[in-house]
Design a protein around this motif. Structure first.
Motif, PDB file in Angstrom:
ATOM      1  N   GLU A 172      59.527  24.223 -13.161  1.00  0.00           N
ATOM      2  CA  GLU A 172      60.458  23.293 -12.522  1.00  0.00           C
ATOM      3  C   GLU A 172      59.698  22.220 -11.747  1.00  0.00           C
ATOM      4  O   GLU A 172      60.073  21.039 -11.766  1.00  0.00           O
ATOM      5  CB  GLU A 172      61.385  24.061 -11.589  1.00  0.00           C
ATOM      6  CG  GLU A 172      62.342  25.001 -12.320  1.00  0.00           C
ATOM      7  CD  GLU A 172      63.131  25.879 -11.357  1.00  0.00           C
ATOM      8  OE1 GLU A 172      62.878  25.767 -10.135  1.00  0.00           O
ATOM      9  OE2 GLU A 172      63.991  26.655 -11.815  1.00  0.00           O
ATOM     10  N   LEU A 173      58.627  22.628 -11.052  1.00  0.00           N
ATOM     11  CA  LEU A 173      57.812  21.679 -10.303  1.00  0.00           C
ATOM     12  C   LEU A 173      57.158  20.674 -11.243  1.00  0.00           C
ATOM     13  O   LEU A 173      57.111  19.470 -10.959  1.00  0.00           O
ATOM     14  CB  LEU A 173      56.739  22.440  -9.508  1.00  0.00           C
ATOM     15  CG  LEU A 173      55.765  21.590  -8.689  1.00  0.00           C
ATOM     16  CD1 LEU A 173      56.509  20.790  -7.642  1.00  0.00           C
ATOM     17  CD2 LEU A 173      54.729  22.488  -8.013  1.00  0.00           C
ATOM     18  N   GLU A 174      56.662  21.143 -12.386  1.00  0.00           N
ATOM     19  CA  GLU A 174      56.041  20.252 -13.363  1.00  0.00           C
ATOM     20  C   GLU A 174      57.055  19.230 -13.872  1.00  0.00           C
ATOM     21  O   GLU A 174      56.736  18.052 -14.046  1.00  0.00           O
ATOM     22  CB  GLU A 174      55.488  21.068 -14.537  1.00  0.00           C
ATOM     23  CG  GLU A 174      54.696  20.228 -15.530  1.00  0.00           C
ATOM     24  CD  GLU A 174      54.077  21.088 -16.618  1.00  0.00           C
ATOM     25  OE1 GLU A 174      54.598  22.183 -16.888  1.00  0.00           O
ATOM     26  OE2 GLU A 174      53.078  20.647 -17.199  1.00  0.00           O
ATOM     27  N   GLY A 175      58.299  19.685 -14.112  1.00  0.00           N
ATOM     28  CA  GLY A 175      59.333  18.760 -14.557  1.00  0.00           C
ATOM     29  C   GLY A 175      59.655  17.720 -13.497  1.00  0.00           C
ATOM     30  O   GLY A 175      59.857  16.539 -13.817  1.00  0.00           O
ATOM     31  N   LEU A 176      59.684  18.145 -12.233  1.00  0.00           N
ATOM     32  CA  LEU A 176      59.963  17.211 -11.144  1.00  0.00           C
ATOM     33  C   LEU A 176      58.861  16.166 -11.018  1.00  0.00           C
ATOM     34  O   LEU A 176      59.132  14.969 -10.841  1.00  0.00           O
ATOM     35  CB  LEU A 176      60.102  17.985  -9.834  1.00  0.00           C
ATOM     36  CG  LEU A 176      60.408  17.169  -8.571  1.00  0.00           C
ATOM     37  CD1 LEU A 176      61.719  16.420  -8.737  1.00  0.00           C
ATOM     38  CD2 LEU A 176      60.463  18.075  -7.354  1.00  0.00           C
ATOM     39  N   ILE A 177      57.607  16.607 -11.150  1.00  0.00           N
ATOM     40  CA  ILE A 177      56.484  15.665 -11.067  1.00  0.00           C
ATOM     41  C   ILE A 177      56.526  14.676 -12.222  1.00  0.00           C
ATOM     42  O   ILE A 177      56.300  13.466 -12.059  1.00  0.00           O
ATOM     43  CB  ILE A 177      55.154  16.437 -11.054  1.00  0.00           C
ATOM     44  CG1 ILE A 177      55.020  17.226  -9.741  1.00  0.00           C
ATOM     45  CG2 ILE A 177      53.975  15.491 -11.203  1.00  0.00           C
ATOM     46  CD1 ILE A 177      53.832  18.154  -9.705  1.00  0.00           C
ATOM     47  N   ALA A 178      56.815  15.174 -13.434  1.00  0.00           N
ATOM     48  CA  ALA A 178      56.901  14.285 -14.597  1.00  0.00           C
ATOM     49  C   ALA A 178      58.013  13.257 -14.403  1.00  0.00           C
ATOM     50  O   ALA A 178      57.858  12.078 -14.759  1.00  0.00           O
ATOM     51  CB  ALA A 178      57.147  15.105 -15.859  1.00  0.00           C
ATOM     52  N   ALA A 179      59.148  13.702 -13.843  1.00  0.00           N
ATOM     53  CA  ALA A 179      60.247  12.770 -13.607  1.00  0.00           C
ATOM     54  C   ALA A 179      59.858  11.702 -12.592  1.00  0.00           C
ATOM     55  O   ALA A 179      60.199  10.517 -12.748  1.00  0.00           O
ATOM     56  CB  ALA A 179      61.476  13.536 -13.114  1.00  0.00           C
ATOM     57  N   GLN A 180      59.113  12.088 -11.545  1.00  0.00           N
ATOM     58  CA  GLN A 180      58.668  11.109 -10.555  1.00  0.00           C
ATOM     59  C   GLN A 180      57.670  10.128 -11.155  1.00  0.00           C
ATOM     60  O   GLN A 180      57.695   8.933 -10.855  1.00  0.00           O
ATOM     61  CB  GLN A 180      58.062  11.824  -9.351  1.00  0.00           C
ATOM     62  CG  GLN A 180      59.095  12.480  -8.449  1.00  0.00           C
ATOM     63  CD  GLN A 180      58.534  12.832  -7.096  1.00  0.00           C
ATOM     64  OE1 GLN A 180      57.321  12.832  -6.897  1.00  0.00           O
ATOM     65  NE2 GLN A 180      59.405  13.143  -6.142  1.00  0.00           N
ATOM     66  N   ASP A 181      56.770  10.630 -12.015  1.00  0.00           N
ATOM     67  CA  ASP A 181      55.830   9.728 -12.690  1.00  0.00           C
ATOM     68  C   ASP A 181      56.579   8.684 -13.510  1.00  0.00           C
ATOM     69  O   ASP A 181      56.245   7.484 -13.479  1.00  0.00           O
ATOM     70  CB  ASP A 181      54.901  10.536 -13.603  1.00  0.00           C
ATOM     71  CG  ASP A 181      53.811  11.253 -12.817  1.00  0.00           C
ATOM     72  OD1 ASP A 181      53.581  10.865 -11.657  1.00  0.00           O
ATOM     73  OD2 ASP A 181      53.203  12.182 -13.367  1.00  0.00           O
ATOM     74  N   ALA A 182      57.578   9.150 -14.266  1.00  0.00           N
ATOM     75  CA  ALA A 182      58.353   8.223 -15.095  1.00  0.00           C
ATOM     76  C   ALA A 182      59.083   7.208 -14.218  1.00  0.00           C
ATOM     77  O   ALA A 182      59.161   6.018 -14.558  1.00  0.00           O
ATOM     78  CB  ALA A 182      59.342   9.009 -15.953  1.00  0.00           C
ATOM     79  N   LYS A 183      59.610   7.683 -13.095  1.00  0.00           N
ATOM     80  CA  LYS A 183      60.324   6.781 -12.198  1.00  0.00           C
ATOM     81  C   LYS A 183      59.392   5.716 -11.611  1.00  0.00           C
ATOM     82  O   LYS A 183      59.772   4.539 -11.512  1.00  0.00           O
ATOM     83  CB  LYS A 183      60.968   7.589 -11.074  1.00  0.00           C
ATOM     84  CG  LYS A 183      61.808   6.733 -10.130  1.00  0.00           C
ATOM     85  CD  LYS A 183      62.556   7.602  -9.152  1.00  0.00           C
ATOM     86  CE  LYS A 183      63.450   6.737  -8.254  1.00  0.00           C
ATOM     87  NZ  LYS A 183      64.236   7.550  -7.304  1.00  0.00           N
ATOM     88  N   MET A 184      58.182   6.108 -11.224  1.00  0.00           N
ATOM     89  CA  MET A 184      57.240   5.135 -10.663  1.00  0.00           C
ATOM     90  C   MET A 184      56.789   4.128 -11.708  1.00  0.00           C
ATOM     91  O   MET A 184      56.596   2.948 -11.411  1.00  0.00           O
ATOM     92  CB  MET A 184      56.038   5.867 -10.060  1.00  0.00           C
ATOM     93  CG  MET A 184      56.384   6.744  -8.860  1.00  0.00           C
ATOM     94  SD  MET A 184      57.288   5.882  -7.544  1.00  0.00           S
ATOM     95  CE  MET A 184      56.008   4.777  -6.934  1.00  0.00           C
ATOM     96  N   LYS A 185      56.612   4.570 -12.961  1.00  0.00           N
ATOM     97  CA  LYS A 185      56.267   3.625 -14.036  1.00  0.00           C
ATOM     98  C   LYS A 185      57.396   2.625 -14.255  1.00  0.00           C
ATOM     99  O   LYS A 185      57.165   1.425 -14.454  1.00  0.00           O
ATOM    100  CB  LYS A 185      55.959   4.388 -15.326  1.00  0.00           C
ATOM    101  CG  LYS A 185      54.619   5.109 -15.314  1.00  0.00           C
ATOM    102  CD  LYS A 185      54.375   5.824 -16.638  1.00  0.00           C
ATOM    103  CE  LYS A 185      52.960   6.367 -16.734  1.00  0.00           C
ATOM    104  NZ  LYS A 185      52.627   7.312 -15.690  1.00  0.00           N
ATOM    105  N   ALA A 186      58.653   3.125 -14.223  1.00  0.00           N
ATOM    106  CA  ALA A 186      59.792   2.234 -14.381  1.00  0.00           C
ATOM    107  C   ALA A 186      59.880   1.262 -13.204  1.00  0.00           C
ATOM    108  O   ALA A 186      60.215   0.076 -13.386  1.00  0.00           O
ATOM    109  CB  ALA A 186      61.078   3.046 -14.495  1.00  0.00           C
TER     110      ALA A 186
END
Length: 342
Positions: A172-186
């Motif tokens: 779950e933590l890995e998914g949250l980090i991946a989502a934040q990475d995608a958000k920062m790229k956007a």
């Protein structure tokens, strides 16, 4: 396990670089990470040790069962012999009664023989009783071993359940980090599009280590030695503020930077420290007055000359060092909470 270490290390990097997270918070997270890594290694070592002990106990249990089977066979054999001896004893006893009536001499002889046979029978019975006691001891030992095995099995199952739960939280933590990475790229893409008119005018937008860096040289924002933002700079900051207002869960750190030339302007300022702080505060003021950026997400800081991006050995490099950096960081509260639950 390597995935766990990689995720935890990545998370700590986030925590380390996050401007809204204090050094104390970072040290606590880092310490927690080291404790978790040691605890996880200890649990795996314990699990291996318990598996080895379980195999040894199973081997001993099989040996005890085999020994019990052998003793049971010996017991049955002895019982058969006792039955046969009892039959002989009954026959001898009958003969004894007959001989007792016929001859005192024969009676004496038979009495001695019978006594010997009776003594041997008693010895057999004592041996049988000893074997029975040994069987009872073996049965008790076998029962104790089985109880210990069941207890150990339950403990190992508990450890496996705990490890599975931790693995799920890490995923779950890995998914949250991946989502934040995608958000920062956007977010970086949105800022680049919003500020495209200012490219080549001392403005750059970069995404590094999960953060977005918006760098604006002073030539785009301020007159020399001043902290009053010019018209073009105000337009750039307002457009940046419009994007930031749509991302309310982003921490915004605004840093003012100077070159190493001594400040020689207004006597009210105490050198480059005050100038860099004034310039950072001026950017915060524009964001608050001309956009819906939330004040609690903003932090202004003056860095003076102590964080250059180039050597102060030429006019061009000095111009690069005179800048405003807007550093955008995802809030790490949720990630920190998940780390505390692992």
């Amino acid at each position: 396990m390597k995935s766990v270490v990689r995720i935890l290390a990545l998370t700590i990097v986030y925590a380390t670089l996050g401007s809204c997270v204090s050094m104390k918070k970072y040290q606590e997270l880092e310490g927690k990470y080291e404790e978790l890594e040691q605890e996880n290694s200890g649990l795996l070592a314990d699990l291996k040790q318990y598996n080895d002990e379980n195999l040894l106990l199973q081997s001993e249990l099989e040996g005890l069962r085999k020994k019990q089977d052998e003793t049971q066979k010996e017991y049955e054999k002895t019982m058969a012999e006792v039955v046969a001896t009892q039959k002989k004893y009954d026959a001898i006893k009958e003969d004894y009664l007959m001989l007792e009536n016929s001859s005192s001499k024969s009676m004496a002889s038979n009495t001695k023989r019978n006594r010997e046979l009776l003594q041997r029978l008693e010895e057999r019975e004592r041996a049988l009783a000893a074997n029975s006691k040994q069987n009872q001891q073996l049965a008790k030992q076998l029962e104790d071993q089985e109880t210990a095995l069941n207890q150990e099995r339950s403990r190992l199952e508990g450890l496996l359940t705990e490890l599975n739960q931790r693995s799920q939280r890490i995923n779950e933590l890995e998914g949250l980090i991946a989502a934040q990475d995608a958000k920062m790229k956007a977010l970086k893409t949105s800022i680049s599009k919003a500020l495209t008119n200012f490219e080549g005018k001392g403005l750059t937008v970069e995404e590094r280590n999960g953060k977005v860096y918006v760098s604006m040289e002073n030539k785009l924002l301020f007159p020399s030695g001043s902290w009053a933002v010019n018209t073009q700079g105000k337009q750039a900051v307002e457009q940046l503020g419009n994007v930031l207002a749509q991302n309310k869960d982003i921490a915004v750190l605004i840093e003012g930077h100077t070159d190493d030339d001594p400040y020689g302007g207004d006597d009210k300022l105490n050198g480059n420290w005050d100038l860099s702080a004034k310039r950072a505060t001026a950017i915060v003021k524009i964001l608050l007055e001309n956009s819906e950026v939330e004040a609690q997400n903003l932090t202004a800081a003056g860095r003076s000359k102590f964080s250059p991006v180039a050597e102060n050995n030429s006019p061009e490099n000095k111009a690069k060092n005179r800048r405003i950096e807007v550093i955008l960081t995802p809030k790490l509260d949720e990630i920190a909470k998940m780390l505390g639950d692992i």
